[in-house]
Design a protein around this motif. Structure first.
Motif, short mmCIF file in Angstrom:
data_model
loop_
_atom_site.label_atom_id
_atom_site.label_comp_id
_atom_site.label_asym_id
_atom_site.label_seq_id
_atom_site.Cartn_x
_atom_site.Cartn_y
_atom_site.Cartn_z
N ARG C 30 0.87 -1.19 0.00
CA ARG C 30 0.00 0.00 0.00
C ARG C 30 0.91 1.24 0.00
O ARG C 30 0.92 2.03 0.95
CB ARG C 30 -0.90 -0.03 1.25
N GLU C 32 1.02 4.04 -1.48
CA GLU C 32 0.46 5.39 -1.42
C GLU C 32 0.28 5.86 0.02
O GLU C 32 0.24 7.06 0.29
CB GLU C 32 -0.89 5.45 -2.13
N GLU C 33 0.16 4.91 0.94
CA GLU C 33 -0.03 5.29 2.35
C GLU C 33 1.29 5.53 3.07
O GLU C 33 1.31 6.06 4.18
CB GLU C 33 -0.82 4.19 3.09
N ARG C 70 6.48 11.15 -1.91
CA ARG C 70 5.37 10.93 -2.86
C ARG C 70 5.92 10.72 -4.28
O ARG C 70 5.41 9.89 -5.03
CB ARG C 70 4.41 12.11 -2.84
N VAL C 73 7.08 7.21 -4.49
CA VAL C 73 5.97 6.28 -4.63
C VAL C 73 5.47 6.29 -6.07
O VAL C 73 5.19 5.23 -6.65
CB VAL C 73 4.82 6.64 -3.66
N TYR C 74 5.39 7.47 -6.65
CA TYR C 74 4.97 7.54 -8.05
C TYR C 74 5.93 6.74 -8.93
O TYR C 74 5.51 5.96 -9.79
CB TYR C 74 4.91 9.00 -8.51
N THR C 77 5.48 2.93 -8.32
CA THR C 77 4.22 2.33 -8.77
C THR C 77 3.94 2.58 -10.25
O THR C 77 3.16 1.87 -10.86
CB THR C 77 3.02 2.86 -7.94
#
Lengths: 162, 162, 162
Positions: C30, C32-33, C70, C73-74, C77
């Motif tokens: 997860r 994004e968290e 962030r 994470v981008y 993913t």
């Protein structure tokens, strides 16, 4: 996110004790004591992560009562032909959430190290537990135990419980 | 079954702190501080599980006072020829039981990961601690530390304490 | 030695919860968290132990705000080409010390097990966290997270956060 509010330090540490006892019973090979850590109407399943994540019901092992756990213990100790090995459980990362007054959802990461006779210790299974723990006659027990293991490979000798 | 009743959360977490401090001292290679985590009349032993389970007295290493621990540290840091390596301790599954007012029997599972220069980390030793912890002048210390390792193979370079 | 006095069992267990949540978020992928477990002005670094011990500033990864997390994470993913793998975190040996009213220095040992598709689980990274945790609007968050890994070898595919 799992919220753990309203579980006291005493409750939490008592739940961690159940996991420590579970690991000690298995790692000491006191298999006869293993079913006693479960409720009579328990479920115990070992599931590959990929199946679990996709919602597929297939389990590597699935038992649906304490009686079935006792049958498994009989198999492990009396009838199943297998090369014996030691297990060693490491469990961490507890997240707990109260379901009802005396029931808790508990997840934790586990690592099981296996040692065969005459060999070095090796990483055997990593994954997580997703369990329901209940207080039954004053004692904490597993009502549901779900072992979700990361490796898609099913070891050819998953004899003992995880 | 080990009953942990009557050990308060504060006591329990203080004992877990002792284990965390023990791991940090060894993993940071602050070996000179390692004997200070023991009482003067301590015992420290490393025993193969097979010997332990059969009641055989043979130990891989056995020290019977803090002075002997200091000698070992001198050996490790000054005289023992060895290829250096890092250790990393993971310890979980604490089960505690009060023996007397200020003494506790403590067991826990351990995993030690070893990393040699220029190599990947590898599983080095898995097993359990079966210890006696006492409060001595207000501080928790090991009075007995027994490291029972699962693999019958004795690694050829068990230099640092487990 | 790190003194843990004056941290209550409640505070301590809440901090351990943050680490359990951190592990769960990453191990469940997860991603994004993941940034939401940090303050806006956080730092996150992955550093080889040898560099850290010698005081060398070189980091394998270094991010200096939640925005950079962030972005990572981008990348993980959406854009970074990589063979996917599962991670499993085991964390133990917490040592905590209060820095100010609502800030804590926390260290702990970690082990990350990696599982690639169609392969057995393997030891991926061992090391320690040296973090600063703060209470921010009632919630515990990482203000600094430093992952110091033992192996000098940098795995060729350190894609996901440790």
């Amino acid at each position: 996110m799992i919220v753990v509010a309203s579980i006291s330090p005493d409750e939490r540490l008592a739940i961690e004790d159940l996991y420590a006892e579970y690991a000690a019973v298995l790692d000491d090979q006191r298999f006869e004591e293993w079913p006693d850590l479960f409720t009579d109407d328990c479920t115990y399943k070992i599931v590959p992560r990929e199946n679990y994540d996709r919602g597929l019901p297939l389990a590597t092992l699935a038992f649906e009562s304490k009686g079935m756990l006792r049958d498994r213990v009989y198999g492990v100790t009396q009838t199943l032909f297998h090369e014996p090995y030691y297990q060693r459980h490491l469990v961490s990362g507890f997240l707990m959430r109260r379901l009802t007054g005396d029931a808790y959802a508990v997840r934790a990461n586990y690592l099981v190290v296996r040692t065969k006779a005459g060999a070095l210790s090796e990483l055997y299974s990593a994954g997580r537990y997703a369990d329901v723990v209940v207080r039954d006659a004053g004692r904490l027990l597993f009502k549901e135990k779900l072992c979700i293991f990361d490796s898609e490979l099913i070891p050819n000798s998953m004899i003992y419980p995880l």
